[in-house]
Design a protein around this motif. Structure first.
Motif, PDB file in Angstrom:
ATOM      1  N   GLU A 117     -12.286  -6.308   1.410  1.00  0.00           N
ATOM      2  CA  GLU A 117     -13.496  -5.926   0.662  1.00  0.00           C
ATOM      3  C   GLU A 117     -13.634  -4.406   0.568  1.00  0.00           C
ATOM      4  O   GLU A 117     -14.009  -3.872  -0.480  1.00  0.00           O
ATOM      5  N   LEU A 118     -13.304  -3.712   1.659  1.00  0.00           N
ATOM      6  CA  LEU A 118     -13.406  -2.251   1.653  1.00  0.00           C
ATOM      7  C   LEU A 118     -12.383  -1.633   0.701  1.00  0.00           C
ATOM      8  O   LEU A 118     -12.681  -0.661   0.002  1.00  0.00           O
ATOM      9  N   PHE A 119     -11.182  -2.181   0.658  1.00  0.00           N
ATOM     10  CA  PHE A 119     -10.190  -1.703  -0.306  1.00  0.00           C
ATOM     11  C   PHE A 119     -10.693  -1.929  -1.731  1.00  0.00           C
ATOM     12  O   PHE A 119     -10.522  -1.078  -2.611  1.00  0.00           O
ATOM     13  N   ALA A 120     -11.307  -3.093  -1.955  1.00  0.00           N
ATOM     14  CA  ALA A 120     -11.771  -3.445  -3.300  1.00  0.00           C
ATOM     15  C   ALA A 120     -12.918  -2.554  -3.768  1.00  0.00           C
ATOM     16  O   ALA A 120     -13.169  -2.448  -4.976  1.00  0.00           O
ATOM     17  N   GLU A 121     -13.632  -1.916  -2.843  1.00  0.00           N
ATOM     18  CA  GLU A 121     -14.731  -1.017  -3.217  1.00  0.00           C
ATOM     19  C   GLU A 121     -14.243   0.271  -3.875  1.00  0.00           C
ATOM     20  O   GLU A 121     -14.994   0.938  -4.582  1.00  0.00           O
ATOM     21  N   LEU A 122     -12.998   0.635  -3.634  1.00  0.00           N
ATOM     22  CA  LEU A 122     -12.492   1.902  -4.150  1.00  0.00           C
ATOM     23  C   LEU A 122     -12.324   1.852  -5.665  1.00  0.00           C
ATOM     24  O   LEU A 122     -11.925   0.826  -6.221  1.00  0.00           O
ATOM     25  N   PRO A 123     -12.613   2.950  -6.339  1.00  0.00           N
ATOM     26  CA  PRO A 123     -12.513   2.975  -7.817  1.00  0.00           C
ATOM     27  C   PRO A 123     -11.061   3.099  -8.270  1.00  0.00           C
ATOM     28  O   PRO A 123     -10.624   4.138  -8.770  1.00  0.00           O
ATOM     29  N   PHE A 124     -10.312   2.023  -8.105  1.00  0.00           N
ATOM     30  CA  PHE A 124      -8.878   2.043  -8.396  1.00  0.00           C
ATOM     31  C   PHE A 124      -8.631   1.767  -9.873  1.00  0.00           C
ATOM     32  O   PHE A 124      -9.038   0.730 -10.402  1.00  0.00           O
ATOM     33  N   ASP A 125      -7.965   2.684 -10.535  1.00  0.00           N
ATOM     34  CA  ASP A 125      -7.588   2.558 -11.940  1.00  0.00           C
ATOM     35  C   ASP A 125      -6.091   2.254 -11.979  1.00  0.00           C
ATOM     36  O   ASP A 125      -5.265   3.154 -11.840  1.00  0.00           O
ATOM     37  N   GLU A 126      -5.753   0.993 -12.157  1.00  0.00           N
ATOM     38  CA  GLU A 126      -4.353   0.599 -12.077  1.00  0.00           C
ATOM     39  C   GLU A 126      -3.507   1.239 -13.172  1.00  0.00           C
ATOM     40  O   GLU A 126      -2.345   1.625 -12.943  1.00  0.00           O
ATOM     41  N   ALA A 127      -4.067   1.408 -14.359  1.00  0.00           N
ATOM     42  CA  ALA A 127      -3.314   2.029 -15.450  1.00  0.00           C
ATOM     43  C   ALA A 127      -2.987   3.487 -15.118  1.00  0.00           C
ATOM     44  O   ALA A 127      -1.868   3.953 -15.352  1.00  0.00           O
ATOM     45  N   ALA A 128      -3.963   4.196 -14.544  1.00  0.00           N
ATOM     46  CA  ALA A 128      -3.716   5.591 -14.155  1.00  0.00           C
ATOM     47  C   ALA A 128      -2.698   5.651 -13.027  1.00  0.00           C
ATOM     48  O   ALA A 128      -1.841   6.542 -12.993  1.00  0.00           O
ATOM     49  N   TRP A 129      -2.802   4.710 -12.091  1.00  0.00           N
ATOM     50  CA  TRP A 129      -1.847   4.668 -10.982  1.00  0.00           C
ATOM     51  C   TRP A 129      -0.425   4.431 -11.503  1.00  0.00           C
ATOM     52  O   TRP A 129       0.524   5.051 -11.034  1.00  0.00           O
ATOM     53  N   LEU A 130      -0.289   3.567 -12.490  1.00  0.00           N
ATOM     54  CA  LEU A 130       1.023   3.305 -13.065  1.00  0.00           C
ATOM     55  C   LEU A 130       1.596   4.553 -13.726  1.00  0.00           C
ATOM     56  O   LEU A 130       2.799   4.813 -13.647  1.00  0.00           O
ATOM     57  N   ARG A 131       0.737   5.344 -14.359  1.00  0.00           N
ATOM     58  CA  ARG A 131       1.232   6.581 -14.960  1.00  0.00           C
ATOM     59  C   ARG A 131       1.737   7.531 -13.883  1.00  0.00           C
ATOM     60  O   ARG A 131       2.780   8.182 -14.047  1.00  0.00           O
ATOM     61  N   THR A 132       1.016   7.594 -12.760  1.00  0.00           N
ATOM     62  CA  THR A 132       1.466   8.420 -11.647  1.00  0.00           C
ATOM     63  C   THR A 132       2.794   7.912 -11.091  1.00  0.00           C
ATOM     64  O   THR A 132       3.661   8.694 -10.701  1.00  0.00           O
ATOM     65  N   ALA A 133       2.950   6.599 -11.079  1.00  0.00           N
ATOM     66  CA  ALA A 133       4.171   5.983 -10.572  1.00  0.00           C
ATOM     67  C   ALA A 133       5.321   6.037 -11.575  1.00  0.00           C
ATOM     68  O   ALA A 133       6.445   5.656 -11.231  1.00  0.00           O
ATOM     69  N   HIS A 134       5.037   6.484 -12.799  1.00  0.00           N
ATOM     70  CA  HIS A 134       6.053   6.521 -13.858  1.00  0.00           C
ATOM     71  C   HIS A 134       6.673   5.138 -14.045  1.00  0.00           C
ATOM     72  O   HIS A 134       7.881   5.003 -14.267  1.00  0.00           O
ATOM     73  N   SER A 135       5.837   4.123 -13.935  1.00  0.00           N
ATOM     74  CA  SER A 135       6.290   2.749 -14.071  1.00  0.00           C
ATOM     75  C   SER A 135       5.537   2.081 -15.210  1.00  0.00           C
ATOM     76  O   SER A 135       4.531   2.593 -15.701  1.00  0.00           O
ATOM     77  N   HIS A 136       6.023   0.901 -15.634  1.00  0.00           N
ATOM     78  CA  HIS A 136       5.451   0.218 -16.788  1.00  0.00           C
ATOM     79  C   HIS A 136       4.717  -1.063 -16.410  1.00  0.00           C
ATOM     80  O   HIS A 136       4.081  -1.683 -17.273  1.00  0.00           O
ATOM     81  N   ALA A 137       4.814  -1.477 -15.156  1.00  0.00           N
ATOM     82  CA  ALA A 137       4.144  -2.703 -14.721  1.00  0.00           C
ATOM     83  C   ALA A 137       4.058  -2.713 -13.205  1.00  0.00           C
ATOM     84  O   ALA A 137       4.830  -2.031 -12.526  1.00  0.00           O
ATOM     85  N   VAL A 138       3.099  -3.480 -12.685  1.00  0.00           N
ATOM     86  CA  VAL A 138       3.017  -3.677 -11.240  1.00  0.00           C
ATOM     87  C   VAL A 138       3.738  -4.974 -10.897  1.00  0.00           C
ATOM     88  O   VAL A 138       3.786  -5.915 -11.687  1.00  0.00           O
ATOM     89  N   LEU A 139       4.310  -4.996  -9.709  1.00  0.00           N
ATOM     90  CA  LEU A 139       5.034  -6.181  -9.254  1.00  0.00           C
ATOM     91  C   LEU A 139       5.145  -6.113  -7.743  1.00  0.00           C
ATOM     92  O   LEU A 139       5.443  -5.051  -7.190  1.00  0.00           O
ATOM     93  N   GLY A 140       4.876  -7.218  -7.066  1.00  0.00           N
ATOM     94  CA  GLY A 140       4.975  -7.217  -5.617  1.00  0.00           C
ATOM     95  C   GLY A 140       4.612  -8.559  -5.039  1.00  0.00           C
ATOM     96  O   GLY A 140       4.557  -9.584  -5.749  1.00  0.00           O
ATOM     97  N   GLU A 141       4.360  -8.587  -3.746  1.00  0.00           N
ATOM     98  CA  GLU A 141       4.096  -9.820  -3.022  1.00  0.00           C
ATOM     99  C   GLU A 141       2.910 -10.568  -3.612  1.00  0.00           C
ATOM    100  O   GLU A 141       1.827 -10.006  -3.802  1.00  0.00           O
ATOM    101  N   ALA A 142       3.111 -11.835  -3.921  1.00  0.00           N
ATOM    102  CA  ALA A 142       2.054 -12.663  -4.505  1.00  0.00           C
ATOM    103  C   ALA A 142       0.869 -12.765  -3.558  1.00  0.00           C
ATOM    104  O   ALA A 142       1.021 -12.793  -2.334  1.00  0.00           O
ATOM    105  N   GLY A 143      -0.324 -12.809  -4.141  1.00  0.00           N
ATOM    106  CA  GLY A 143      -1.537 -12.992  -3.353  1.00  0.00           C
ATOM    107  C   GLY A 143      -2.162 -11.724  -2.836  1.00  0.00           C
ATOM    108  O   GLY A 143      -3.135 -11.793  -2.086  1.00  0.00           O
ATOM    109  N   HIS A 144      -1.627 -10.572  -3.236  1.00  0.00           N
ATOM    110  CA  HIS A 144      -2.156  -9.300  -2.753  1.00  0.00           C
ATOM    111  C   HIS A 144      -2.324  -8.316  -3.907  1.00  0.00           C
ATOM    112  O   HIS A 144      -1.543  -8.319  -4.867  1.00  0.00           O
ATOM    113  N   THR A 145      -3.342  -7.477  -3.794  1.00  0.00           N
ATOM    114  CA  THR A 145      -3.589  -6.462  -4.804  1.00  0.00           C
ATOM    115  C   THR A 145      -2.592  -5.315  -4.636  1.00  0.00           C
ATOM    116  O   THR A 145      -1.878  -5.224  -3.625  1.00  0.00           O
ATOM    117  N   THR A 146      -2.589  -4.427  -5.609  1.00  0.00           N
ATOM    118  CA  THR A 146      -1.681  -3.283  -5.540  1.00  0.00           C
ATOM    119  C   THR A 146      -1.956  -2.428  -4.315  1.00  0.00           C
ATOM    120  O   THR A 146      -1.029  -2.017  -3.600  1.00  0.00           O
TER     121      THR A 146
END
Length: 466
Positions: A268-297
């Motif tokens: 819940e505390l992680f979810a409170e943060l103003p996370f912009d996944e699109a902006a994070w992807l630009r920082t990562a120089h990546s085109h999509a998120v991918l990882g362990e199922a059942g968990h947020t980035t």
């Protein structure tokens, strides 16, 4: 008196800000690049400069500690309260390489203040965040009228962090009696943003390895022998493909043994943060998120263990074709570990997994490097609550929580000294650690000063109530 009044702290900081920044600029002019042997004298000069400045601050003990590599700095100032807790502050005085031709707008070791920012190599990582403790301590003493800190205060500022801290664990073991403490404050980290101040509560550990695979005694013709003998490049690819299951979980048996799972509150505390996944992807120089199922980035990069293929090699790499079965191949892997995981056990699991999967006729060698333990501070730990309260007073807003996805030497302090590790940093992502035009926001730097001015009194009081 232990608790410093806000108004007195802020007035002292304002009166001494200019002199503090002048001193910091002097330190930043020393190009203490630990990775460059030609700069070894500058790293030593940086340590001597800091030891001298800590003595001027009032520390009765300020020493340069030699290691097999670059020197560290140790300082100590006992409290006049024998029952006060002992706190050790960790940071580093070495910096990353930097040159004007790398893309710097100004000379990297000639500090420049522009638009409320101080530009120089080391401004944020980590000289600025080490040095704010000096003015914060002076503000604490002035505002409380104390002659000594409210806690027994120690500093350990190493000189090889940017080179992987190769001698740090040995230094801590050798000097464990001098470094003994109740809590460790690490000021080599950052916040979510200037508008969202945060406290980091943990860092992941790290295990790295290279797997060398050997098949035929030399490259052989694929038409004459291919399909009838084991191919080390194929086996390297098969290992890489078998590293994860269909849910992107690491498929090595025993890998997750001991993992401390995220609690509902932490998620819940992680979810409170103003996370912009699109902006994070630009920082990562990546085109999509991918990882362990059942968990947020954020959960994936902060609180879940991972396995990554860092590199593969083997066989013919030149232009055109060369139809061979190669004699050798290699695979480079890294594993990020979370609290509860043992690097030695992970290494054993990887060894067993590789041996199990390779066919007869493939000889292999595994070389492990870079083992670092994870560290995690429980959210209800009284020292963490003190850090949060002190930051909240300085920033005058709610403090939220993050973790770090990377690894560092903090776990050595936790494991060897048996003390909880707390993180106190004011740097923000735009500060550009390791990049050209590294900077620190001066207003945030002063918030770091103010936080430490409140912290020692709060820690002393809360520890007494344990």
């Amino acid at each position: 008196m232990s608790i410093a009044p806000d108004s007195a702290v802020r007035a002292f900081i304002a009166d001494h800000r200019a002199a503090f920044l002048d001193d910091l600029a002097d330190w930043l002019r020393i190009p203490s690049v630990s990775a460059d042997p030609a700069r070894a004298g500058d790293v030593r000069r940086s340590a001597a400069w800091l030891a001298g400045k800590l003595g001027e601050t009032g520390f009765p003990v300020a020493e340069v500690w030699e290691t097999a590599g670059a020197p560290a700095v140790f300082a100590e100032w006992p409290s006049d309260d024998p029952d006060a807790p002992t706190v050790l502050v960790y940071g580093h005085h070495d910096v990353q390489p930097a040159a004007r031709e790398d893309g710097w707008h100004t000379e990297p070791f000639e500090p420049v203040v522009r638009d409320g920012r101080l530009y120089a190599r080391g401004a944020a990582d980590d000289k600025g965040q080490v040095f704010f403790h000096t003015l914060g301590l002076r503000a604490h003493l002035a505002a409380t009228g104390r002659a000594a800190p409210a806690v027994h205060l120690k500093l350990l500022i190493e000189g090889e962090e940017e080179s992987g801290s190769p001698h740090f664990a040995d230094l801590v073991r050798d000097r464990a009696d001098r470094l003994a403490c109740d809590a460790v404050i690490v000021s080599d980290t950052g916040m979510w943003s200037a508008d969202t101040p945060t406290v980091c509560t943990g860092m992941r550990g790290l295990v790295e390895c290279q797997i060398d695979l050997y098949g035929p005694a030399q490259d052989i013709h694929s038409g004459s022998f291919g399909g009838a003998v084991p191919n080390p490049a194929t086996e390297a690819a098969r290992l890489a493909a078998a590293l994860h299951d269909e849910d992107r979980r690491v498929a090595i048996p025993g890998f997750y043994d001991g993992v401390i799972e995220l609690t509902a509150q932490e998620r819940e505390l992680f979810a409170e943060l103003p996370f912009d996944e699109a902006a994070w992807l630009r920082t990562a120089h990546s085109h999509a998120v991918l990882g362990e199922a059942g968990h947020t980035t954020l959960e994936r990069i902060w609180a879940r263990p991972t396995a990554e293929v860092n590199g593969m090699g083997g066989g013919y790499q030149g232009p055109g074709g060369k139809t061979v079965v190669p004699s050798s191949a290699l695979l480079k892997l890294s594993f990020r570990l979370v609290a509860g995981m043992d690097p030695d056990a992970v290494q054993d699991a990887v060894r067993a997994w590789v041996a199990e999967r390779l066919p007869e006729g493939i000889r292999h060698e595994i070389t492990f490097t870079g083992a670092t333990r994870p560290c995690l501070t429980p959210l209800d730990h009284p020292a963490l609550r003190s850090v949060v309260r002190a930051m909240g007073r300085a920033f005058e807003q709610k403090i939220r929580f993050t973790r770090e996805g990377g690894s560092g030497p903090a776990a050595d302090l936790q494991d060897i000294l048996g003390a909880p590790v707390l993180f106190l940093g004011i740097s923000v992502p735009s500060d550009g650690w390791h990049a050209p035009n590294e900077k620190v926001e001066l207003d945030l730097l002063m918030k770091g000063v103010e936080t430490t001015a409140y912290l020692w009194g709060d820690l002393a009081e809360s520890w007494r109530d344990r």
